[in-house]
Scaffold this motif. Structure first.
Motif, PDB file in Angstrom:
ATOM      1  N   ASP A 105     -36.299 -54.630  45.661  1.00  0.00           N
ATOM      2  CA  ASP A 105     -37.369 -55.479  46.182  1.00  0.00           C
ATOM      3  C   ASP A 105     -36.788 -56.871  46.410  1.00  0.00           C
ATOM      4  O   ASP A 105     -35.994 -57.062  47.308  1.00  0.00           O
ATOM      5  N   LYS A 122     -45.359 -61.375  45.716  1.00  0.00           N
ATOM      6  CA  LYS A 122     -45.060 -60.169  44.949  1.00  0.00           C
ATOM      7  C   LYS A 122     -46.304 -59.306  44.813  1.00  0.00           C
ATOM      8  O   LYS A 122     -47.424 -59.809  44.661  1.00  0.00           O
ATOM      9  N   ALA A 123     -46.095 -58.012  44.861  1.00  0.00           N
ATOM     10  CA  ALA A 123     -47.191 -57.074  44.632  1.00  0.00           C
ATOM     11  C   ALA A 123     -47.804 -57.319  43.256  1.00  0.00           C
ATOM     12  O   ALA A 123     -47.140 -57.796  42.329  1.00  0.00           O
ATOM     13  N   ASN A 168     -41.216 -48.085  52.513  1.00  0.00           N
ATOM     14  CA  ASN A 168     -41.458 -49.175  51.573  1.00  0.00           C
ATOM     15  C   ASN A 168     -40.321 -50.184  51.584  1.00  0.00           C
ATOM     16  O   ASN A 168     -40.531 -51.371  51.320  1.00  0.00           O
ATOM     17  N   ASP A 171     -43.863 -51.809  54.931  1.00  0.00           N
ATOM     18  CA  ASP A 171     -44.975 -51.132  54.269  1.00  0.00           C
ATOM     19  C   ASP A 171     -44.768 -49.634  54.398  1.00  0.00           C
ATOM     20  O   ASP A 171     -44.182 -49.164  55.377  1.00  0.00           O
ATOM     21  N   GLU A 201     -52.541 -50.135  42.724  1.00  0.00           N
ATOM     22  CA  GLU A 201     -52.659 -51.494  43.249  1.00  0.00           C
ATOM     23  C   GLU A 201     -53.752 -51.580  44.308  1.00  0.00           C
ATOM     24  O   GLU A 201     -54.487 -52.563  44.383  1.00  0.00           O
TER      25      GLU A 201
END
Length: 997
Positions: free
Chosen positions: A104, A425-426, A503, A507, A707
Motif C-alpha cells: 500500500d 488511508k482506508a 486493488n 480500486d 469497511e
C-alpha cells in the motif's frame, strides 16, 4: 539464492534487447513503448528533455536493464541510484533483506547502490549507450531526448574520495574510460545488426554524459556540511545541482497531525529526526546563498523533494528497526513542503519532485511548475514500468518551459491530497491479498478473486461476458455455482474483491455490482429456459430451513436429479436476507427472483412448517436430511444494570414496522460487526430517533465489520463511540469505561487496556450485536453430537454429522457467517449426498493483446457493464512478479504446447528485495519458489531454490535441483524431472538464449 547481483555484459544486453524485441515484441518484458513527440520537448540544464518524468534514485535505476525498461516505457529523466564511499559487500551487510514492502504505502530499508561504485558507473554508461541506440532503432524519440542525473552522498569527505571523485569526473566526461570505449567499439563492430542506427550515429554519441547532480544527505547532516558539499559540486565540479530536502522541514507537529488526520495514525515516528535534521530557518538562507552562487556561474539550482521519511518498524513490515516511508502517505508531506518553499521563494526556486507521484496527481504537479518528477512506489506495483507510459502522456504539453513554481497551485495540491481517496488511508487495515496455497513451479496463473470466493465462482468469465453485453450467458456461468445471484449481487461480503489484483492499481473491480448487472439484465431470458429437472436419483432429500444455505442445498440436489422437499417455517424463502436485513439494503422483489429459481428447478417447498424431529423425516422416507436452521439463538451481553435488546430482534421489528416503532430518542448499538452496522443504520432511520451511536471497545480500524459497512454507517450519520466498554444502563444513560490502545505485540497488533476513566452516552435503547448462537439444544435432541461450544460436529469435507445421512449447513454449522459461505456449505452437503462435484470450472482464455492492453493502465471505477472491462484477466495471464521486479529477474516465457505463459526466476539479476513476494497472489515468494535459472552451476550452492544451470547449451545438458536433489539432466535421457520442467529448460536454451550468462 544470493542477494548479490551480477551486472550483465554489454554485449549480452544488446543481444537480449534485439533478440527479445525481434522474436517477442518486448524489451525486458515490457509490452508497450512510449514514442516521444518533439513538440512536447522541454529544456533543463541546457539540454532537451522529451518527458519530465523518470525513475527516482532507487531500485529502478540500479542496473542497466532497469534504466532501459524505464526509458522504453516513457522515462526521460533518470535520477541514477545514489553512490557513496561505502559500497558493495560493506553496504550489503548493512541492508536487511527483504528491503521493500510496497503493498500500500511503501517502506524500504535500502538507500544506495548495492554495487561497487566502479560497477555502478559501468552500469550507467552501458545504459547510456543502450538508450542512445534503442531511441533511434525502435523509433522511441531523439537520441538526445533524455538526461541522466547522478545522485551522490553522504558527506563531503566521502564525495572527495578517489572512488567518488573518479565517478564524478567520468560521468561528466567519459571518453577516456575503458567502459565507454568498449561499449562504443562493440556497437561499431555490430552496427550491421542495427536497421536504423548508423556508424555515424554511434560515433556521435556524446561522452559528456551527465552535467547535473542531486545531493543526497543522511538524516542529521549539519547545514554547514550540506552547504559545503553543494559549493564543492557547484564551484569545483561545475554541476547543475539539486539538494534533497526532507519533510522534517515541516516540523513534527505538522507531520504528525497530517498523518493522524489522514488515517496513518498507526505509523510511528518520534520528533528525533525533526530536531536533528536541517531546520527550516537554516535551510532558507542556505538555499538563497546557493541560488546566488549558481546564478553567477550560469548553473541551475534547486531542491529535490523529498528524501523518504524515516519511521519506526512496529508491525514487522521489514526486518529492521527503522524504515523509510514513501508513496501515497508521503505525498501529502512532500507536496506540502513544495508549496511552502514555493511560497517562500516566490516560485523562483526550482523543485525536482519525488514522493508519491503517480498517474492521479502527475498532471497537477507538473502544471504547477514542479518538474522533473521521479517515480518509485507506483512502479513497484503491478503494471510496473508500464505505468510510466500513462504518466508520461499526462505531462504532454506543447511549448512547455520552466516559468517558476506556482505557490497557489502547489498549495491547492497539498490541500487536495489530505482528502484525496487515493492518498487517505482506508479505515480498516488491508486484508491479505494472498490465497492460502503454495506457488507451483509451473502453471501458476491464478485469478485470486475466484480463489478467494468460498464457492469459487468463475468471476473473470462472467465479468468478461457482462462487459460484452452477453448477460444471459453470464447468468449461466453465475448460476452454475450460485443459485442466488440477486442476493449475492446485493449483499455478498465479496471477499473476491479483497483479493482482486486491481486493488494494487486503484480500486478493485466491483465484482458484486457486475453480478447484479448480469442478473438484472439476463434473468428474464435465462429463467424462461429453466425447467424442473427429471428425477434420476434414488431416494429423496429433506432440507430444513429456507435461508441461503438451504436454498442452495435444495437447488443443487434438485439439479442433480434428486427429489427434494424444502421445509421453511415462515411463509417465504430467504432467511435472514428476507426477514431481518432491512429494506434499505435489499428489496423484497430481488429476493423473490432468487426464490423463483428454487421453484423453477422443481424443488417442493413446504412453507409455514417447523421441523423438530429428524427421525420423523427419516420415517417418512427421506434418505438424506440437510439441516440449514441458521443461528437464531440470541447473543447476549449482560450489563451490571439495565436491559438490552438483541440486534436480530431489533432489525426484525424494524423491517416488520418499516421503522415505525418507539425506540426512544437515543439508540446505542454495542458491537463492531456487520450486524451492528445494520442495526445502527436502522436505528438512525427509526421514527423519533435523534441519535444512533455505536459503542466499541477498540477503534474503527479493529472492528470486524467490512469497511464498506463502516462507511455506509458513517454516511448515514451513525456516531461512532470508540474505545468504550459498556458497564451499565441507568435512567437513559449508558455508562462506559474508557479504553486505550496498548503497545504492539509480536504480531504487529495493538492490544486494548482499560483505564479508570468513564464516559456517559445517552441511551433510551441499547441494542446488543455480539453474534448469534447455534441451536445446540435442537442438535442434541436429535442425537447429533456437538463440541464444547455447542456446535455440531461434522466431517469437514462433507458436513455430515454422526447421524448417518444427516448434514448441517450455513449459520447453524459454525455460527453467523456470510451468505456465500452458506451457499458453499449447502453445495458441499449436496455433493456429498450425490457423490460428485455439481458444478464445473468455466475458464475462458482471454486474448493476450486484450490482457496486455490493460497492463499498467490505472482507470477509475466504471458503472454498469463497463466495470467488467477493468478486469485484467489474471486467470489467463498473471505476471505480477514479472511486472513488479525492478531488476527484471522474473521473466515470462512461452513454452510450446503450454497454453499460458510460464514464469522463471533469474538468480543473477536478483538482490532479494522481496517486492515480488508482496504481490504474488500465492502465500509464497517467487524469488525463492519459482524454478530458477542460475548463471553457473556453482551459484546453485548459494541457493535452496529449485532450478537449473546450463552446462552445455548445444547438447542440452543442465545441472538441476529438484525436490532437494542436485543431478545432471541431459535431453532424452531417463529422469525423474517432470516433462513440463524439461520443456521449460529446453525452451529457455533454444528460444531465450539471451538469458544465459
Amino acid at each position: 539464492m544470493s542477494d548479490i547481483m551480477t551486472p550483465i555484459p554489454f554485449g549480452q544486453l544488446v543481444d537480449w534487447i534485439l533478440e527479445e524485441h525481434k522474436n517477442h515484441g518486448t524489451v525486458f518484458g515490457e509490452h508497450h513503448a512510449y514514442h516521444a513527440d518533439e513538440k512536447y520537448n522541454r529544456t533543463i540544464f541546457g539540454r532537451p528533455l522529451e518527458t519530465p518524468v523518470g525513475p527516482a534514485a532507487g531500485p529502478h535505476t540500479q542496473l542497466a536493464q532497469n534504466v532501459v525498461a524505464a526509458y522504453y516505457t516513457g522515462s526521460r529523466f533518470f535520477e541514477l541510484k545514489t553512490v557513496q564511499v561505502m559500497d558493495g559487500a560493506e553496504l550489503a551487510a548493512c541492508v536487511n533483506k527483504p528491503c521493500i514492502a510496497a503493498v500500500d504505502e511503501c517502506y524500504n530499508c535500502e538507500w544506495s547502490t548495492e554495487l561497487y561504485v566502479p560497477q555502478a558507473m559501468e552500469e550507467y554508461i552501458k545504459a547510456w549507450f543502450l538508450l542512445k541506440v534503442i531511441s533511434k532503432e525502435f523509433g522511441l524519440g531523439s537520441m538526445d531526448g533524455f538526461q541522466f542525473n547522478i545522485s551522490v552522498g553522504y558527506d563531503l569527505e566521502g564525495i572527495k574520495s578517489e572512488k567518488i571523485d573518479n565517478f564524478l569526473n567520468t560521468m561528466k566526461e567519459a571518453k577516456d574510460s575503458e567502459i565507454f570505449r568498449s561499449c562504443r567499439q562493440y556497437l561499431l563492430d555490430n552496427v550491421d545488426r542495427l536497421q536504423n542506427v548508423t556508424k555515424e550515429d554511434i560515433e556521435n554519441i556524446q561522452s559528456d554524459i551527465c552535467n547535473s547532480v542531486t545531493i543526497s544527505t543522511l538524516h542529521g547532516c549539519p547545514p554547514q556540511e550540506i552547504e559545503k558539499i553543494a559549493m564543492y559540486l557547484i564551484t569545483e565540479k561545475g554541476f547543475h545541482t539539486f539538494i534533497k530536502c526532507n519533510p522534517t522541514l515541516l516540523g513534527y507537529e505538522f507531520a504528525r497531525k497530517t498523518m493522524d488526520e489522514m488515517g496513518y495514525d498507526y505509523i510511528a515516528f518520534g520528533d528525533f529526526h525533526f530536531k536533528d535534521d536541517l531546520q527550516y530557518e537554516d535551510a532558507v538562507p542556505m538555499l538563497t546563498r546557493l541560488m546566488k552562487v549558481c546564478e553567477e556561474r550560469n548553473l541551475e539550482f534547486g531542491v529535490k523533494i523529498t528524501n523518504t521519511f524515516p519511521v519506526d518498524v512496529k508491525q514487522n513490515e521489514l526486518p529492521s528497526e527503522e524504515m523509510y516511508m514513501s508513496g501515497k502517505s508521503l505525498y501529502p508531506l512532500s507536496i506540502s513542503l513544495a508549496a511552502k518553499l514555493a511560497k517562500e521563494f516566490n516560485g523562483k526556486l526550482r523543485i525536482s519532485y519525488s514522493g508519491g507521484a503517480d498517474y492521479f496527481n502527475i498532471k497537477g504537479i507538473v502544471d504547477a511548475g514542479i518538474w522533473p518528477v521521479t517515480l518509485a512506489t507506483t512502479v513497484l506495483k503491478p503494471g510496473g514500468y508500464e505505468r510510466i507510459i500513462q504518466v508520461a502522456k499526462e505531462t504532454e504539453t506543447e511549448n512547455a518551459s520552466f516559468e517558476g513554481v506556482s505557490a497557489e497551485a502547489a498549495q491547492k495540491l497539498a490541500e487536495d491530497a489530505k482528502v484525496n481517496p487515493y492518498h487517505v488511508k482506508a479505515i480498516k487495515p488491508l486484508p491479505t491479498r494472498k490465497v492460502d496455497r503454495k506457488l507451483p513451479l509451473l502453471d501458476c496463473f491464478i485469478a485470486p478473486c475466484k480463489d478467494g470466493c468460498p464457492i469459487n465462482q468463475d468471476i473473470p468469465e462472467y465479468l468478461r461476458l457482462t462487459s460484452e453485453g452477453r448477460y444471459e450467458e453470464a447468468m449461466e456461468v453465475i448460476t452454475d455455482k450460485n443459485p442466488l445471484p440477486f442476493i449475492t449481487g446485493t449483499i455478498c461480503a465479496h471477499n473476491c474483491m479483497t483479493k482482486c489484483t486491481r486493488n494494487f492499481y486503484e480500486d478493485p473491480v466491483h465484482i458484486r455490482n457486475v453480478k447484479l448487472v448480469a442478473a438484472e439484465n439476463g434473468y428474464d431470458a435465462w429463467i424462461k429456459k429453466v425447467t424442473p429437472y427429471p428425477i434420476t436419483k434414488e431416494g429423496k432429500a429433506a432440507v430444513v430451513g429456507g435461508g441461503p444455505a438451504g436454498m442452495a442445498a435444495a437447488y443443487f440436489l434438485r439439479r442433480a436429479g434428486m427429489k427434494v422437499t424444502l421445509f421453511e417455517q415462515h411463509d417465504s424463502l430467504g432467511g435472514v436476507p428476507r426477514h431481518v436485513i432491512s429494506g434499505f439494503r435489499m428489496t423484497k422483489e430481488a429476493i423473490d427472483k432468487d426464490a423463483a429459481i428454487i421453484d423453477a428447478v422443481g424443488v417442493d417447498v413446504q412453507y409455514n412448517t417447523r421441523i423438530e424431529s429428524v427421525k420423523e423425516l427419516q420415517d417418512k422416507g427421506y434418505t438424506s436430511v440437510i439441516l440449514a436452521i441458521g443461528a437464531s439463538k440470541p447473543g447476549t451481553l449482560k450489563l451490571e444494570e439495565g436491559e438490552t435488546v438483541n440486534a436480530i430482534d431489533f432489525l426484525t421489528k424494524f423491517k416488520e414496522t418499516d421503522g415505525n416503532f418507539d425506540a426512544g430518542k437515543h439508540v446505542v448499538v454495542i458491537g463492531g460487526g456487520n450486524t451492528a452496522m445494520d442495526a445502527a443504520r436502522a436505528a438512525k432511520m427509526t421514527k423519533g430517533v435523534e441519535t444512533s451511536s455505536l459503542v466499541y471497545r477498540r477503534t474503527k480500524r479493529f472492528m470486524p465489520a467490512d469497511e464498506e459497512e463502516l462507511i455506509m454507517a458513517l454516511e448515514d450519520g451513525v456516531e461512532f463511540k470508540e474505545l468504550l466498554s459498556p458497564v451499565k444502563l441507568v435512567n437513559g444513560v449508558l455508562t462506559c469505561k474508557v479504553m486505550k490502545l496498548g503497545d504492539y505485540d509480536a504480531s504487529g497488533r495493538r492490544g486494548v487496556v482499560e483505564t479508570d476513566e468513564t464516559r456517559e452516552v445517552p441511551a433510551d435503547t441499547v441494542v446488543v450485536a455480539v453474534g448469534e448462537k447455534v441451536e445446540t439444544e435442537f442438535y442434541q435432541a436429535n442425537g447429533i453430537h456437538v463440541n464444547e461450544r455447542g456446535k455440531a460436529l461434522v466431517n469437514e469435507e462433507t458436513n455430515e454429522t454422526n447421524v448417518d445421512g444427516v448434514y448441517v449447513a450455513g449459520d447453524g454449522l459454525s455460527g453467523p457467517a456470510t451468505i456465500v459461505e452458506g451457499i458453499r456449505d449447502g453445495k458441499r452437503a449436496a455433493e456429498a449426498i450425490i457423490g460428485k462435484v455439481l458444478s464445473k470450472n468455466q475458464h475462458i482464455q482471454a486474448p493476450e493483446e486484450q490482457v496486455y492492453a490493460k497492463e499498467g493502465i490505472l482507470k477509475v471505477t466504471q458503472t454498469g457493464k463497463e466495470e467488467g472491462e477493468r478486469c485484467i484477466s489474471c486467470s489467463s495471464i498473471c505476471e505480477n512478479c514479472v511486472e513488479v521486479c525492478p531488476n527484471r529477474a522474473n521473466v515470462s516465457i512461452q513454452v510450446p504446447g503450454m497454453l499460458q505463459h510460464q514464469i522463471i526466476h533469474i538468480d543473477y539479476m536478483c538482490n532479494e528485495c522481496g517486492n515480488c513476494e508482496s504481490f504474488c497472489p500465492y502465500l509464497s515468494a517467487p524469488y525463492k519458489d519459482k524454478f530458477t535459472l542460475f548463471a553457473k552451476a556453482k551459484d546453485m550452492e548459494d541457493s535452496t531454490n529449485e532450478g537449473f544451470a546450463v552446462l552445455d547449451a548445444d547438447k542440452l545438458i543442465c545441472q538441476v535441483r529438484y525436490l532437494g536433489d542436485i543431478f545432471t539432466w541431459t535431453k532424452g535421457e531417463e529422469t525423474k524431472l517432470p516433462a513440463g520442467l524439461q520443456q521449460l529448460m529446453e525452451t529457455v536454451i533454444q528460444d531465450y538464449s539471451f538469458y544465459l550468462m
